[in-house]
Design a protein around this motif. Structure first.
Motif, PDB file in Angstrom:
ATOM      1  N   VAL A 108       0.981  -1.254   0.095  1.00 11.30           N
ATOM      2  CA  VAL A 108      -0.023  -0.137   0.031  1.00 11.30           C
ATOM      3  C   VAL A 108       0.783   1.193  -0.043  1.00 11.30           C
ATOM      4  O   VAL A 108       0.596   2.171  -0.609  1.00 11.30           O
ATOM      5  CB  VAL A 108      -0.831  -0.121   1.284  1.00 11.30           C
ATOM      6  N   ALA A 109       1.827   1.234   0.760  1.00 13.74           N
ATOM      7  CA  ALA A 109       2.704   2.493   0.896  1.00 13.74           C
ATOM      8  C   ALA A 109       3.448   2.493  -0.438  1.00 13.74           C
ATOM      9  O   ALA A 109       3.336   3.814  -0.716  1.00 13.74           O
ATOM     10  CB  ALA A 109       3.711   2.349   2.025  1.00 13.74           C
ATOM     11  N   LEU A 110       4.092   1.524  -0.949  1.00 12.20           N
ATOM     12  CA  LEU A 110       4.760   1.766  -2.348  1.00 12.20           C
ATOM     13  C   LEU A 110       3.705   2.189  -3.353  1.00 12.20           C
ATOM     14  O   LEU A 110       4.134   3.083  -4.150  1.00 12.20           O
ATOM     15  CB  LEU A 110       5.672   0.577  -2.732  1.00 12.20           C
ATOM     16  N   ARG A 111       2.743   1.248  -3.544  1.00 15.26           N
ATOM     17  CA  ARG A 111       1.808   1.670  -4.637  1.00 15.26           C
ATOM     18  C   ARG A 111       0.970   2.556  -4.473  1.00 15.26           C
ATOM     19  O   ARG A 111       0.737   3.654  -5.525  1.00 15.26           O
ATOM     20  CB  ARG A 111       1.048   0.492  -4.766  1.00 15.26           C
ATOM     21  N   LEU A 112       0.280   3.187  -3.538  1.00 16.99           N
ATOM     22  CA  LEU A 112      -0.545   4.244  -3.480  1.00 16.99           C
ATOM     23  C   LEU A 112       0.146   5.380  -2.973  1.00 16.99           C
ATOM     24  O   LEU A 112      -0.400   6.399  -3.252  1.00 16.99           O
ATOM     25  CB  LEU A 112      -1.779   3.790  -2.451  1.00 16.99           C
ATOM     26  N   LEU A 113       1.006   5.372  -1.807  1.00 20.22           N
ATOM     27  CA  LEU A 113       1.581   6.587  -1.236  1.00 20.22           C
ATOM     28  C   LEU A 113       2.738   6.996  -2.124  1.00 20.22           C
ATOM     29  O   LEU A 113       2.939   8.283  -2.269  1.00 20.22           O
ATOM     30  CB  LEU A 113       1.826   6.373  -0.022  1.00 20.22           C
ATOM     31  N   ALA A 114       3.548   5.964  -2.465  1.00 14.01           N
ATOM     32  CA  ALA A 114       4.704   6.605  -3.262  1.00 14.01           C
ATOM     33  C   ALA A 114       4.459   6.478  -4.801  1.00 14.01           C
ATOM     34  O   ALA A 114       5.452   6.862  -5.657  1.00 14.01           O
ATOM     35  CB  ALA A 114       5.926   5.734  -2.956  1.00 14.01           C
TER      36      ALA A 114
END
Length: 162
Positions: A108-114
């Motif tokens: 989630v952090a890499l795909r959506l936030l980053a």
């Protein structure tokens, strides 16, 4: 301004948000991001040539954060499951993300936030693209499930308009 300074200034906030969302508290995220950028600076000639330098820093920060927790657990707490980590209670999104398994939080952090692609996320985490989409699907389903009861309760508590 030099090349590394521009790289740092352009990506530090997004990297911090992603690492913070992936787990841990604000101080731990700050430390992990600072360590990751310090390592990137020390290896800048190599990191600069990486296909995704920001992704390199993100994965390094996540690894730093994970290794700090493992060391703390071994040295101080003994064999305590990762889920018992103390979470800083600021922000509803972080509270929800903290309920997800580690790999789902990272995706989630890499795909959506980053805002990394499926291929970039898979490459950085060392997993298949299909695994990235499966983790993302499961994470979003879990988050929706957690949010739906709150929305239903809010609707029940709202006075009817006649």
């Amino acid at each position: 301004m030099n090349d590394f300074a521009e790289f740092y200034l352009s990506g530090k906030d997004a990297v911090f948000r992603a690492v913070l969302a992936a787990g841990g508290n604000r101080a731990a995220a700050e430390d992990a991001v600072a360590e990751a950028y310090a390592r990137a600076c020390a290896r800048w000639a190599t990191v600069r040539e990486h296909p995704n330098p920001t992704g390199w820093v993100l994965v390094t920060a996540l690894n730093v954060q994970r290794s700090v927790w493992r060391r703390l657990r071994r040295e101080v707490l003994g064999d305590v499951p990762e889920r018992s980590a103390v979470r800083e209670p600021d922000g509803d999104l972080r509270k929800l993300l903290a309920t997800l398994p580690r790999r789902q939080r990272e995706v989630v952090a890499l795909r959506l936030l980053a805002d990394l692609s499926v291929a970039e996320t898979a490459d950085l985490l060392g997993i298949a693209e299909g695994t990235v989409t499966a983790h993302l699907h499961r994470a979003l389903r879990s988050l929706r499930h957690q949010l739906e009861p709150a929305a239903v309760t809010a609707l029940r508590c709202t006075p009817e308009v006649a």
